[in-house]
Design an enzyme around this catalytic site. Structure first.
Site, PDB file in Angstrom:
ATOM      1  N   SER A 197      31.300 127.210  44.967  1.00  0.00           N
ATOM      2  CA  SER A 197      32.073 126.450  45.948  1.00  0.00           C
ATOM      3  C   SER A 197      31.269 126.408  47.226  1.00  0.00           C
ATOM      4  O   SER A 197      30.652 127.401  47.617  1.00  0.00           O
ATOM      5  CB  SER A 197      33.415 127.146  46.188  1.00  0.00           C
ATOM      6  N   ARG A 232      44.476  85.550  14.943  1.00  0.00           N
ATOM      7  CA  ARG A 232      43.701  86.327  15.907  1.00  0.00           C
ATOM      8  C   ARG A 232      44.448  86.393  17.214  1.00  0.00           C
ATOM      9  O   ARG A 232      45.003  85.405  17.668  1.00  0.00           O
ATOM     10  CB  ARG A 232      42.288  85.741  16.096  1.00  0.00           C
TER      11      ARG A 232
END
Lengths: 391, 391, 391, 391
Positions: free
Chosen positions: A273, A312
């Site tokens: 960190s 489709r």
């Protein structure tokens, strides 16, 4: 100057797109797959006698040498609703007119894009499987090494009764093996139906072209075109969704066991960190969780898209492209992270022992031995894993 | 050679990432936002007396001139779980040590990333709003122009009773206006809490720094840091989800009304087909649908991610980054497509008339006039729209 | 007497359907709402001069006295796709023919069901709001009482720097207040459009009937019918989704803080275990989580359903009924559980203190005081809450 | 007699909970399954020598005769987070103390609930499979009967080139067969691990008890307990999600083909409208769609719940109960509706012919015959179906 790649996502890719999958689903990979499909279609059509052999050879060569740019194709795609139209035009431009007429013969855009998607998914799933298998091997290693390492079991996030860390890892292993089974069971198939699924453009040779194309591409030949029968896509999505759960589970445990107050495992390469030097963030585990968390929503999108219209779909098919890619990347990233997490996992048996000692004699009524069948369950999971890995 | 941008998505961007949003959520845009946040933090800190004014000016200048590469930051991010750590290092490297120490003072990575996210979302939402407003204006134009154009109403996909096309368009308009209202109501806010939300690193000056930073960035100042209080993110996601529905609805109608058998509207620039010259595909409408269909799953992912741990989340926060970006792109793309669709929509009143005539006298029992209150409903929707647009 | 059957799922209801919401969304409640809508429609129609006043009075009386069975209506519904058709028939059967003809005049089934849904949602949301407000009050109490109680802050599930428990609770409070704000902002509206949204069946009186009906039912009057403009439904879903996140967050923290190894809070009435007498399961918190986890998927279903066809949807509208009900129940149950959890929460400042002492001096660089602005953040959240509660 | 309350939601059940599944997932069914699990556990334990045979016989008899009320159990469940605790207490109360002590020996609540869930799911899936198979048979019948019935193919909701209705139906068939395959592949398994998965309470006899219990209940014996290894649940959810898509697809087509302007099919028993006598609403198809639309969100909830904590989850496991039940009901209802829809479907070849004629000669370039390989694709799908049905 750096090219302006507006959607590159490079900034978050170190976390959310780790591992080998992004390369397999990149624009370049998609384009290569589409070109390979056009080439295979031509060669297969020649083999079935539907187009001249010379033309097929020339088309395959043109495909091989094609230098197309995904971004340009993508822009041109917007006028047609598919990038295949400009791609076919590009291939044709590279050929004399009398050959160009045979390019894409009998096929529709979706044939090319769906078959390419199957190739892309096959390659991406192979990468995912490799990482899942490696993660499973790592879990198996942990289960073996800690077969008899006692720790407190925890239920509903409360300490319960003793288990072993080996049993915990064996549970991870079982999930990962099940996930791998699901991925291995997938059978991607060629799509070739022509404009509306009758493959009329190839005449009676149609089924033979499908078979030859499937053989060439290493895909299954389907019983019939599946333009709007999307169970192959939903089955793939589902297998990836199941895998995401199996990948997230060990990561959840690692984040919980790595809590400072618990301290029973830690990551081999925790993250630092900037502000707090003492922190050891389980970056691999939490990144696994972040990636796995993408899956449910993406699977849902793909399942919802399966209800397609007529021959489709109108928007439903197009809705699959993004989540399919994202799902592969997310699950692949989770697999890559978990592999790193489990491969490097540091286990602290002494802390586990101390916790157990503090927990006192929390044994189930009637237990003849505190750890029960943990050892034999571990052995069973390891045996099942060995069978899979040697298959 | 073309740069290998593995996740570029350029191939499908013409369809799924249309319009101005992709540029606002690109890596470059994110990076610019993050750098702007670091600069604003420094300047605001100086204004509140927390760091020297000279240092702030130097930091702001360094931010202005920073030439960082998102891809590199992204790769370095994987060791830390966030791209902010390498970014801060890059800014510091550009400054003398005695100034560098003031960079990022008091902040945590999440402060920078969350505030940058708010800037990015604000910019992206402005683009979306503009397209939604334009689409609404187009719907208003259609409602005005066809206030009294009769057509058959359809319920449950069956012909029902007469309506007007103006009423149909007014319904689209009302939905788009509601979507815009929701987006306009969002109030993105600064995030600044330091490592765990106490802003201890800035001492008592903390709240003043927040206020100054909010003023500089044009964001709200929150009551308290919101590292794991994610209602701003979920509210944003929700507003985008609502908008997706409002955008999809007119597109659904257009695809249905543009069917060959119905033929009551057609797109101004329909897509062609490589195989079928006679086809006029409603590409804008179906692309709108494909984009809008992405939203529900992405919203769900963001809602699920809101249950975050303690002071800062472990995987939950990181899980937000991708879907937030994707959701903005998807809704923005839908808005851009629908704008194009409605702006260019061609209406065929004669076909509507003919259909009605064929439908016979399908009137509701008791109807005093076939079109009922359609006209006054249209007028009301138009008036409401005008109020919004003039506000 | 008909058994009170609706929404039973009794077996899991103690956990997943806690609190007052189930009664407000029961079949009986829905039926009562539908009947109230038919009565209001008749009375409003009379007020607007569309039907005789005598008929309206008779209809309202028949509605009042109606004894219909939801199960029977539900079975009959399957032939029509809506339970309103058999309901209207039942009301008509209770009246002389010359009055019966005025029942449901001008309306379509969806008008009745949508308006009833708005009534049901309003009542359910009132219950949810009450529980959210109570949970927020409890969080405010914890924030007040522990304004200066130090504890270790935890980020990425690792110990970080000191915070206060008051600040933790203030974060919960801010989320709950934001959730309540979102719920309070909802404006349910009457639906009345007739067969296809022109309200032709009521002639020019239509808008006046809508206004009168809205007044009678305490709902908003919409600008125009919203049969397929579903932003009211998606906005409701979104507000509930945001609330679920805000409810889950404190519950997540409680399950983590109540871990045996942490022990900083415990539930006032933890659950026991049949097998392990020593266990104190945080049943309220984990049940909150289980309920909140239902929301994202249900919200997604409602968002996806918003893309409806033409004048009235074909399957899309019907798809809303179940998730709307389930979402109200899930969020209501989460709110009821969290209220219980926070109201009874036992805080252990001594354990927090001891953990901090063990954690050592983990302070942010440059911190002038360990707890920074925690106190002033708490005060700000409390002040904002007090403003809302006194409004 | 206790009212048959469970899963009532009667008002909407005619539409959203059609068919045989609701009875298999009712509270009564769940309770019966839980009781059967307790009985099987006792008998299996005796067979493995873990408890006296007399005790097992007495326990089984007590289970057989148990008269427990789901509602009461549900209410008592709220204190424990599971209805199994009060159920075990009820069984024990029906037995002398020296026998009661053997009830539930070695098991934990989750063992009973998970195994009961597997029984419930098995029974529900059998019903679903039966309806899916019937729907597939109906599709096969349509494909056979209309193998050579020409119709216009439609892509992107525009007329394209000729196909046959047989090919359309064969596509439905292929999807339904794939869905059935997926459901048939599921292997529900016994859950038995005791408090934390070691089965310590049964000592070395543990695995033998699992095996005997699996044999008695007709379930698989797992390699090891799967309390937090949820791939069985996610695989089940996935198979149901895939099925929902396969069920929705034909329903979508029917709603589109049944449009007044198209008129190529109609439902055998369409729904009427209270206001419009001329309407023939495709209620079965649109109800199928409404039910199928529930699946994606529910699947997502189950997938997200799979990331469970440690040895037994804290809220994650409990989050499965509702969506599992709802998903079975939704997919079962969709299957029942589609079965009705396809079984009664009326096809209009003359209308198809007329549409084709109007469409003109829309053939793909190079087509040697207009219908291409439609016939052989139909034959292939029928052959594959016949193989499955005769297997």
């Amino acid at each position: 100057m750096r090219p302006s790649s507006s959607r590159s996502d490079g900034l978050f890719d170190g976390i959310l797109a780790r591992g080998g999958v992004p390369a397999t689903v990149s624009d370049d990979a998609w384009l290569a797959a589409m070109v390979a499909v056009e080439a295979a279609l031509a060669l297969a059509s020649a083999e079935a006698g539907a187009i001249p052999a010379d033309a097929a050879t020339a088309i395959a060569a043109a495909c091989e040498g094609l230098d197309a740019d995904p971004g340009t194709l993508g822009r041109d795609a917007s006028a047609h609703g598919t990038p295949v139209v400009p791609l076919v035009a590009a291939i044709r431009r590279a050929l004399p007119d009398d050959v160009a007429t045979y390019v894409h013969r009998g096929a529709t855009s979706q044939d090319v894009l769906d078959t390419a998607a199957m190739l892309v998914c096959r390659d991406a799933c192979a990468v995912i499987l490799s990482d899942v298998d490696d993660a499973a091997d790592a879990a198996a290693g942990l289960a073996t090494g800690h077969r008899d390492t006692p720790m407190i079991g925890r239920t509903l996030l409360q300490q319960a009764v003793p288990v072993t860390f080996g049993l915990t890892a064996a549970g991870w292993l079982a999930g990962l093996d099940a996930a791998a089974d699901g991925l291995r069971r997938l059978r991607p198939a060629v799509q070739l139906g022509g404009a509306a699924g009758t493959l009329a453009g190839l005449g009676p040779a149609g089924p033979a072209v499908v078979a030859a194309m499937a053989y060439r591409l290493g895909l299954d030949a389907p019983t019939l075109p599946w333009h709007t029968e999307r169970s192959r896509v939903t089955a793939l999505a589902s297998a990836l969704g199941v895998a995401a759960g199996a990948l997230g589970k060990p990561a959840r445990d690692v984040t919980l066991l790595a809590q400072g107050e618990v301290g029973e495992v830690s990551e081999g390469s925790p993250g630092g960190s900037s502000a707090m030097a003492h922190k050891h963030n389980p970056v691999a585990a939490l990144s696994t969780l972040a990636c796995a968390a993408q899956a449910p929503g993406l699977v849902a999108t793909l399942l919802a898209a399966a209800v397609q219209e007529h021959q489709r779909g109108a928007g439903t098919w197009q809705a699959e492209w993004r989540p399919l890619r994202e799902l592969l990347v997310a699950v692949g990233s989770a697999a890559s992270w978990l592999r790193a997490c489990l491969t490097g996992l540091v286990v602290h048996p002494d802390v586990m022992r101390a916790t157990l000692d503090r927990a006192g004699d929390h044994r189930e009524a009637g237990a003849t031995e505190p750890l029960g069948n943990a050892g034999s369950f571990v052995d069973a999971a390891l045996a099942a894993h060995a069978l899979r890995r040697n298959a």
